[in-house]
Enzyme design. Structure first.
Site, PDB file in Angstrom:
ATOM      1  N   GLY A   1      35.215  36.939  44.473  1.00  0.00           N
ATOM      2  CA  GLY A   1      36.451  36.906  45.247  1.00  0.00           C
ATOM      3  C   GLY A   1      37.254  38.161  44.982  1.00  0.00           C
TER       4      GLY A   1
ATOM      5  N   PHE B   1      45.187  43.067  43.656  1.00  0.00           N
ATOM      6  CA  PHE B   1      44.994  44.081  42.622  1.00  0.00           C
ATOM      7  C   PHE B   1      43.646  43.982  41.919  1.00  0.00           C
ATOM      8  CE2 PHE B   1      49.578  43.550  42.992  1.00  0.00           C
ATOM      9  CZ  PHE B   1      50.015  44.862  43.066  1.00  0.00           C
TER      10      PHE B   1
ATOM     11  N   CYS C   1      36.842  39.951  41.539  1.00  0.00           N
ATOM     12  CA  CYS C   1      36.203  39.082  40.556  1.00  0.00           C
ATOM     13  C   CYS C   1      34.692  39.064  40.786  1.00  0.00           C
ATOM     14  CB  CYS C   1      36.777  37.671  40.646  1.00  0.00           C
ATOM     15  SG  CYS C   1      36.267  36.616  39.291  1.00  0.00           S
TER      16      CYS C   1
ATOM     17  N   ASP D   1      52.242  29.297  41.305  1.00  0.00           N
ATOM     18  CA  ASP D   1      51.348  29.628  42.425  1.00  0.00           C
ATOM     19  C   ASP D   1      50.228  28.597  42.534  1.00  0.00           C
ATOM     20  OD1 ASP D   1      50.569  31.067  44.653  1.00  0.00           O
ATOM     21  OD2 ASP D   1      49.321  32.468  43.511  1.00  0.00           O
TER      22      ASP D   1
END
Length: 626
Positions: free
Chosen positions: A43, A47, A50, A159
């Protein structure tokens, strides 16, 4: 001294392999080099990217979050990264992605995390559209356990969303991504940073005047519960400003076409309250009727729920006697309609099949931001009427203390063991599929991706399947670029493309059928063409179909297996869904037949039409390894 790293890469004849070298400095000893190989991308975010990363020394596979230092030019971005590392590194809980290690070189910062191969709840909802209430209860309890731990450490996540809730190889829910998390210095402290993801953000964060605290996580949890039950966020619109307007007015409703219990609606309504002080605490949420009877909620769900809802017989194990659903003594295995298991927009489920570390929702930041789960069986019993009961061994029941914590004693899993002869049995319930969803390595040669259920087991299969049965005879997995091509036993050739479209060639009629998912997930659109006459926009897919067809028919595998003609109604059978896991490849055909081909070359075929489960053993002379 903090370890430093340098990264180098080398190329072989098949693929480029990137080796990350970490220079480890220890006091009193010579520096050592620790090497990691960088695998497929899992993913990416604003910034960071992964990747799957393997420690070459101990072969441990991790998720590597790689942040390019060039993107950290602003001091605020650097401080945000330092805060994320500091907070996540301090956390240790079974419902939080484990922080393994961090190091850097001149170009990048590397954060190594626990790998969650069963992806995120965002990916799950894309496949399943919505979940049953018992699944939502199970995931909610795990999420609350993780949140209680965070809040006890004075950490607000800020989040929470489906993309940041991952599933590991044991189907444990894991909270990830602490990039926006805040560590409070004292009880009662408020934060005023406007941050979060638009669909999940709390109204007090948008307002920003009075600050916010732990209650923002409660709001996001309410949005998550609603989304899992309904299939979309409650305040979602095509315009962010309109979404914020609806959030600030708490303007949402439950759609009439989706069945949601009154207790579930009531809990969501209590959590989605504009006044943060009036939202229930996490302990109060645990005492709500929707979650209170934790003993009737599974601690972990079977891996089969990654593809389809739990069966009625499975659900009845957790239902109270008066609410138990009556089922026939030997019902057919349930096979629910679900979104295809192939790649969605980014092809991640089949193409890369890694956990989505960042989700697909856009995160807003502004200033003043298994072990495989398997059926427990005896050596001499492959499928029995007790399979559903084995499905929940070590999973059933939550034991909460007064503070809401829970203890579990998960029983060890066993490998599925097959008998030495094929057998057909009547079976109720659903079968737990293998879990660790890892795609095979990318190879240049299409032929090297061939996986066949052909001659080695074909003769055995013929002994137990009726003459009009249709199954996947052989297939080739090229989902790294295009999709999966296959041959059925009735001579049909098809391709399941990464964009979820399907193309099927009927060799008897020379007819090509193209299948697309309808708009708004309505009925599929089916069009028919010939091999020579079709629209220009299908040129590439038609070419791929013919390449797959030529390759499969000309392959050395399964060539001796005769074609089962089938009936006229079966000529239209095609692969509707498929998924490749660590230990098996699963197919669901359009006639609701489910076929599981294990890596040890054994097979299970579930036929809903005649309520039959067929087990096909490998030949004694066949090697176990594929």
């Amino acid at each position: 001294m903090d370890p430093k790293a340098t990264s180098t890469s080398k190329t072989d004849n098949i693929d480029q392999i990137t080796i990350i070298e970490e220079k480890v400095n220890k006091i009193g000893t010579e520096p050592t080099i620790r090497k990691y190989s960088k695998g497929r991308m899992l993913g990416k975010g604003g910034f960071a990217k992964c990747y799957e990363v393997t420690n070459l020394e101990n072969k441990k596979v991790l998720a590597g979050k790689i942040i390019c230092k060039a993107s950290l030019t602003k001091s605020r971005a650097k401080q945000k990264l330092i805060s994320e590392i500091k907070i996540h590194k301090s956390l240790r809980h079974s419902n939080i992605v484990e922080f393994e290690h961090v190091f850097e070189d001149q170009e990048n910062v590397y954060i190594l995390l626990e790998l969650c191969p069963n992806q995120s709840l965002h990916d799950l909802i894309k496949r399943r559209k919505r979940l049953t209430e018992i699944e939502v209860q199970c995931y909610t309890l795990q999420l609350i356990c993780g949140l209680k731990y965070l809040h006890s450490r004075r950490v607000i996540h800020r989040d929470l969303k489906l993309g940041n809730l991952l599933l590991n190889d044991k189907m444990e829910l894991k909270i990830c991504d602490f990039g926006l998390a805040a560590k409070l210095e004292f009880d009662g402290e408020k934060r005023k940073t406007v941050c979060g993801t638009p669909n999940y953000i709390a109204p007090e964060v948008i307002e920003g005047k009075g600050g916010h605290s732990y209650e923002v996580d409660t709001w996001s949890l309410g949005v998550i519960i609603y989304t899992l039950l309904v299939g979309r966020p409650p305040f979602e619109t095509s315009d962010v400003k309109q979404t914020y307007k609806r959030i600030k007015a708490c303007e949402y409703s439950f759609p009439d076409h989706v069945s949601v219990s009154d207790t579930a609606k009531n809990l969501v309504q209590k959590m989605l309250t504009l006044d943060p002080s009036k939202r229930p605490s996490l302990d109060e949420i645990l005492q709500h009727p929707f979650l209170k009877n934790a003993n009737n909620i599974p601690k972990f769900l079977p891996a089969s729920t990654l593809a389809c809802p739990p069966s009625t017989s499975y659900l009845n194990q957790f239902a109270s006697p008066e609410n138990s659903v009556k089922v026939p003594s030997q019902p057919a295995p349930k096979s629910a309609e679900a979104t295809p298991l192939a790649a969605q927009k980014n092809g991640r489920f089949i193409n890369t099949q890694g956990s989505n570390m960042f989700g697909s929702e856009k995160t807003l930041v502004t200033s003043p931001h298994s072990a495989t789960t398997q059926a427990h069986t005896n050596e001499n019993v492959v499928l029995t009427s007790q399979l559903d009961r084995h499905q929940t061994q070590g999973e059933k029941g939550w034991n909460f203390t007064k503070t809401g914590s829970w203890q579990s004693n998960l029983n060890g899993t066993q490998s599925v063991k097959g008998s030495s002869r094929p057998q057909t049995v009547q079976q109720k319930g659903d079968l737990k599929s293998a879990q660790s969803l890892k795609a095979p390595a990318l190879l240049n040669n299409l032929g090297s991706r061939l996986r066949v259920s052909g001659s080695a087991v074909g003769s055995n299969r013929g002994q137990v399947l009726s003459g009009n049965e249709v199954w996947v005879k052989k297939w080739v997995d090229y989902s790294s670029k295009y999709g999966m091509g296959y041959n059925l036993s009735n001579g049909t050739t098809g391709v399941f493309f990464n964009d979820n479209t399907k193309i099927v060639f009927n060799q008897k009629t020379d007819q090509v059928t193209y299948i697309q998912r309808g708009k708004n997930d309505r009925q599929d659109t089916v069009t028919h063409y010939s091999l020579t006459e079709y629209p220009k926009d299908l040129q590439k897919k038609m070419t791929l179909l013919q390449h797959f067809k030529k390759y499969l028919e000309g392959s050395e595998y399964g060539g001796s297996e005769s074609i089962n003609d089938g009936t006229e109604t079966q000529i239209g059978v095609y692969v509707k869904k498929w998924v490749k896991t660590k230990n098996a490849t699963l197919f669901r055909l359009s006639n609701k037949t489910v076929q599981v081909h294990f890596t040890d070359r054994t097979e299970i075929i579930l036929n809903s039409e005649n309520k039959q489960v067929t087990y096909v053993a490998r030949k004694e002379t066949e090697p176990i390894s594929p």
